[in-house]
Design an enzyme around this catalytic site. Structure first.
Site: not given
Ligand code: FAD
Ligand code: DHB
Length: 390
Positions: A72, A292, A384
């Site tokens: 995009h 987010p 962004y």
């Molecule tokens: P996680 O993805 O949370 O992974 C952590 C892992 O550790 C999980 O698989 C979990 O099961 C595991 N775990 C937890 N506890 C334990 C334990 N005790 N023992 C072993 N394993 C464990 N980010 C963006 O960059 N762009 C976006 O558009 C965006 N939109 C989002 C929209 C929503 C609705 C949400 C909820 C989040 C969004 N985010 C976005 C944020 C993004 O999803 C997270 O920042 C990202 O998942 C972080 O990755 P991580 O690997 O640090 O953690």
């Molecule tokens: C999406 C998630 C976000 O948090 C955002 O700011 C824009 C798009 C997505 O899930 O597509």
């Protein structure tokens, strides 16, 4: 069991770290609480900064992303019934790619397993030991048996609700936190996107976001009350609110379809400093959460482990620990920039219960400034798409 780097969590942070270390010839084991199916189906983020895409490409895991990801060049801000495009690429020379986080996770799990990497799913009772010594270990249960993984360093990539952060004594960490008086209801709908680009809408009813996953899947979000259960949102009510919040004066229509997935996520800002304690490195959501609205969470997780993999590679190669020493400070500069941007975007677009008429006028003035001023739009755009130097 023994490995060089013990990684807790198979989210984007843990899996990518394991893969990047493998490319540097460093062995790791990933321990994940949930099943493979669960982590591969969890619908979450979708916006990848160009730098994130480039890193995945360099790491050789972007084949499907290049084919299926949607590049995009702009986003839309919608308010007062009008639409305003922020031309990201014209303003910055860079773009973003829409590709579901669970697709990134699938690609990484496959790459790890194909390379013979060890990713253990469905382990529980993870406990860290001796992270303040040079012989840390991770205790856990797998297949009904107590196990111990000995390693040189531990990467806590277990997300916000993980256990690794608790291994840092309270006196050795400082937490910065902010709660928001709203949450996001996210839905995935089996219907073609109604807009070619992501739409961020500020309305009298609150914030709404129109995004997508493919030509046949639309991803939508609504600002909701933080204590509202998902059951309070039957499909009819969701579409009604989306229609009201995304409405324009120019005849644009929102197409509806079956809702395949829905969930409510609370919104918070959180940072723990430093991100390192002894031989424990907290990366991604384990160390920081941003609201987010700026689409930054996954991109920050990727940036953390990119820098960590480089620092660990230098340490194993030469014994020099300077990059590991500066790792936390390096990451935190990016984290705080993203925290500021995400907080600002959130305030720009959401309605708070305590917004007075004065505050609402300020919000409108900011939106109109973004629609009118190239300098203002450029500032939004460069944050962004992701700052290259922080
Ligand atoms: P996680 O993805 O949370 O992974 C952590 C892992 O550790 C999980 O698989 C979990 O099961 C595991 N775990 C937890 N506890 C334990 C334990 N005790 N023992 C072993 N394993 C464990 N980010 C963006 O960059 N762009 C976006 O558009 C965006 N939109 C989002 C929209 C929503 C609705 C949400 C909820 C989040 C969004 N985010 C976005 C944020 C993004 O999803 C997270 O920042 C990202 O998942 C972080 O990755 P991580 O690997 O640090 O953690
Ligand atoms: C999406 C998630 C976000 O948090 C955002 O700011 C824009 C798009 C997505 O899930 O597509």
């Amino acid at each position: 069991m023994r490995t060089q780097v013990g990684i807790v969590g198979a989210g984007p942070a843990g899996l990518l770290l394991s893969h990047l270390l493998h490319l540097e010839g460093i062995d790791s084991v990933v321990l994940e609480l949930r099943s493979r199916d669960h982590v591969e189906q969890r619908v979450r983020a979708g916006v990848l900064e160009q730098g994130t895409v480039e890193l995945l490409e360099t790491a050789g895991v972007a084949g499907r992303l290049r084919r299926e990801g949607m590049v995009h060049h702009g986003i839309e801000l919608r308010f007062g019934g009008r639409r305003h495009r922020v031309p990201l690429t014209d303003l910055t020379g860079r773009s973003i790619t829409i590709y579901g986080q669970q697709e990134v996770v699938k690609d990484l799990v496959r790459a790890r397993l194909e390379a013979g990497g060890r990713v253990l799913f469905e382990v529980d009772g993870v406990r860290l030991q001796g992270v303040d010594t040079d012989r840390p270990a991770i205790r856990f249960r797998a297949g009904g048996q107590d196990q111990e993984l000995h390693c040189d360093v531990v990467a806590g990539c277990d997300g916000f609700h993980g256990v690794c952060r608790d291994a840092v004594p309270e006196a050795a960490r400082r937490v910065f936190e902010r709660a928001y008086p709203f949450a996001w209801l996210g839905v995935l709908a089996a219907v073609a996107p109604s807009s070619e680009e992501i739409v961020y809408a500020a309305s009298e009813h609150g914030f709404a976001l129109h995004s997508m996953r493919s030509p046949t899947l639309t991803r939508l979000y609504l600002q909701v009350d933080p204590d509202e259960p998902v059951e309070a949102w039957p499909d009819g009510r969701i579409w009604e609110e989306l229609q009201a919040r995304l409405a324009t004066d120019d005849g644009w229509t929102l197409d509806e379809g079956p809702i395949l997935d829905k969930g409510v996520t609370g919104m918070r800002s959180f940072v723990v400093e430093p991100m390192r304690f002894g031989r424990l490195f907290l990366a991604g959501d384990a160390a920081h959460i941003v609201p987010p609205t700026g689409a930054k969470g996954m991109n920050l997780a990727v940036a953390d482990v990119h820098v960590l993999a480089q620092a660990l590679a230098a340490w194993y190669r030469t014994g020099a620990g300077d990059l590991l020493e500066s790792w936390s400070a390096t990451c935190l500069r990016r984290v705080w920039r993203a925290q500021d941007f995400s907080t600002w975007m959130t305030g720009l677009l959401h309605r708070s219960p305590d917004d007075d008429p004065f505050q609402l006028r300020l919000q409108r003035a900011r939106l109109e400034y973004l629609a009118r001023s190239e300098a203002a739009a450029r500032s939004l755009a460069e944050n962004y798409v992701g700052l290259q130097q922080v």
